[in-house]
Design an enzyme around this catalytic site. Structure first.
Site, short mmCIF file in Angstrom:
data_model
loop_
_atom_site.label_atom_id
_atom_site.label_comp_id
_atom_site.label_asym_id
_atom_site.label_seq_id
_atom_site.Cartn_x
_atom_site.Cartn_y
_atom_site.Cartn_z
N LYS A 194 -35.13 54.65 -16.19
CA LYS A 194 -34.84 53.40 -15.56
C LYS A 194 -33.49 53.20 -15.70
CE LYS A 194 -36.18 48.38 -14.52
NZ LYS A 194 -36.97 47.39 -15.00
N GLU B 117 -35.93 60.55 -22.82
CA GLU B 117 -36.89 59.46 -22.45
C GLU B 117 -38.00 59.88 -22.02
OE1 GLU B 117 -36.44 56.30 -22.95
OE2 GLU B 117 -34.14 55.75 -23.26
N LYS C 190 -36.36 55.34 -11.69
CA LYS C 190 -36.05 54.35 -11.13
C LYS C 190 -34.41 54.10 -11.18
CE LYS C 190 -36.78 49.36 -10.25
NZ LYS C 190 -37.53 48.19 -10.94
N SER D 290 -35.36 47.83 -3.80
CA SER D 290 -35.04 46.90 -3.20
C SER D 290 -33.58 46.83 -2.60
CB SER D 290 -34.98 45.35 -3.91
OG SER D 290 -34.19 45.41 -4.88
N TYR E 259 -40.96 49.73 -0.11
CA TYR E 259 -41.43 48.67 0.65
C TYR E 259 -41.59 48.95 2.12
CZ TYR E 259 -39.64 46.53 -3.51
OH TYR E 259 -39.28 46.08 -4.81
#
Length: 362
Positions: A224, A268, A283, A309, A348
């Site tokens: 992330k 990670e 992300k 988003s 979305y």
């Protein structure tokens, strides 16, 4: 040439190395070889398509608010709304009808419930827990993903507990374990730690095993990044206001990854897999497709990407302005995730994309 040892999930390829691929065959020459032949008709293009996007690839993120029969538009995310629990249940049913396999729930926590210690995250009656229980009580068979992070609940808007201007890693892990157990009890099928604290996946997995939640999946936000593409999401959950109230504490770069780094993402991922993660997430998505590719090829585990988003908002805004064909860029962007190696996509666009895919299939 020296033979290479096979890469295992916990042994990513060495720095700068790419997984071995078969050498391309000779291309031949024109006019004996005309590459346009297989592209000349719709049916032939379908026959030779290398990657396919299906409804099964989609996870639909939703935002929950207090109240009854409420739908509140999010200005920075055209077409996306915050929904009260009853409307979340209705949307979960809609997702099932569309064939979407899972939804992800995020809360808009009222400012009065936010605190430095994020205590609302441990409340069994908080928004996402109530929404998860309501979906299960309605008998809706769909996967429920709940985010494990404190930013929707802290008064400062950070993903962890603060001590001065520092995010306290180990104290935050204790809080995340408490949050995880509350969410698992509420019916979460997948817990998604998005906080980027070191060691949190192992602590959560141990707590789940100890408390009998042996089948609860962990989808780790393993890579992330500290991205500028999160702005509309922070509006949606209300953390943009709290972050803005303390400029000196706004930076998340001490725990989210540097956008300049790629090899670090493999470390990670390896750590989260070793600690018990079942699924891996990258992300943001569109600006980090190279990371999706490296992770999926190196570890050969289910790798997900989040079309965040800001990525959604810029495509939707351009479509609304008439600058882009909305459905076309939506589908092209989602197919790009599959081409990069993603097993699935949080987006979305999920209900709209599912409707398009169902129409194509019909």
């Amino acid at each position: 040439m020296k033979s290479r040892q096979p890469v295992t999930p916990l042994q990513p390829a060495a720095r700068g190395e790419a997984p071995e691929r078969a050498a391309p065959t000779a291309a031949g020459s024109y006019p004996s070889v005309r590459l346009r032949r297989v592209r000349s008709t719709r049916w032939s293009r379908r026959l030779v398509a290398e990657h396919r996007l299906t409804v099964d690839d989609l996870i639909w993120p939703m935002f929950v608010i207090e109240g009854s029969n409420k739908r509140v538009p999010i200005a920075s995310m055209p077409g996306v709304e915050r929904l009260s629990v009853d409307n979340i249940v209705a949307s979960a049913e809609q997702a099932v009808q569309l064939g979407i396999p899972a939804i992800a729930l995020f809360p808009y926590t009222e400012p009065k419930l936010r605190s430095d210690d994020a205590r609302e995250a441990f409340n069994p009656e908080n928004l996402v827990c109530r929404a998860a229980r309501a979906i299960k009580a309605a008998g809706i068979e769909i996967g429920i993903v709940l985010d494990v992070a404190l930013d929707p609940y802290t008064s400062h808007g950070h993903d962890g507990l603060m001590r001065g201007t520092e995010i306290a890693n180990d104290e935050t892990i204790e809080a995340l374990v408490r949050q995880s157990l509350v969410q698992a009890e509420a019916g979460a099928d997948i817990l998604a730690p998005s906080d980027m604290m070191d060691g949190r996946v192992g602590a959560i997995r141990t707590a789940l095993e100890t408390n009998g939640y042996v089948n609860t999946l962990i989808m780790a936000y393993a890579a992330k990044y500290a991205s500028a593409f999160y702005g509309p999401f922070r509006d949606a959950v209300g953390s943009s206001m709290t972050l803005a109230s303390s400029p000196e504490k706004r930076d998340k770069r001490s725990y989210q990854m540097d956008p300049a780094n790629s090899d670090e993402a493999l470390r990670e991922v390896a750590m989260d897999l070793a600690e018990g993660a079942d699924l891996i997430m990258v992300k943001p998505g569109m600006a980090y497709l190279d990371i999706v590719r490296r992770v999926s090829e190196t570890f050969r585990v289910p790798t997900f990407a989040y079309q965040v988003s800001g990525e959604y908002a810029m495509l939707q805004a351009a479509a609304n302005a008439g600058w882009l064909d909305g459905d076309a860029v939506m589908m092209e962007s989602l197919l790009a995730f599959k081409r990069a190696g993603a097993a699935g996509i949080l987006t979305y666009f999920a209900p709209r994309a599912a409707a398009v895919l169902n129409e194509i299939r019909a």
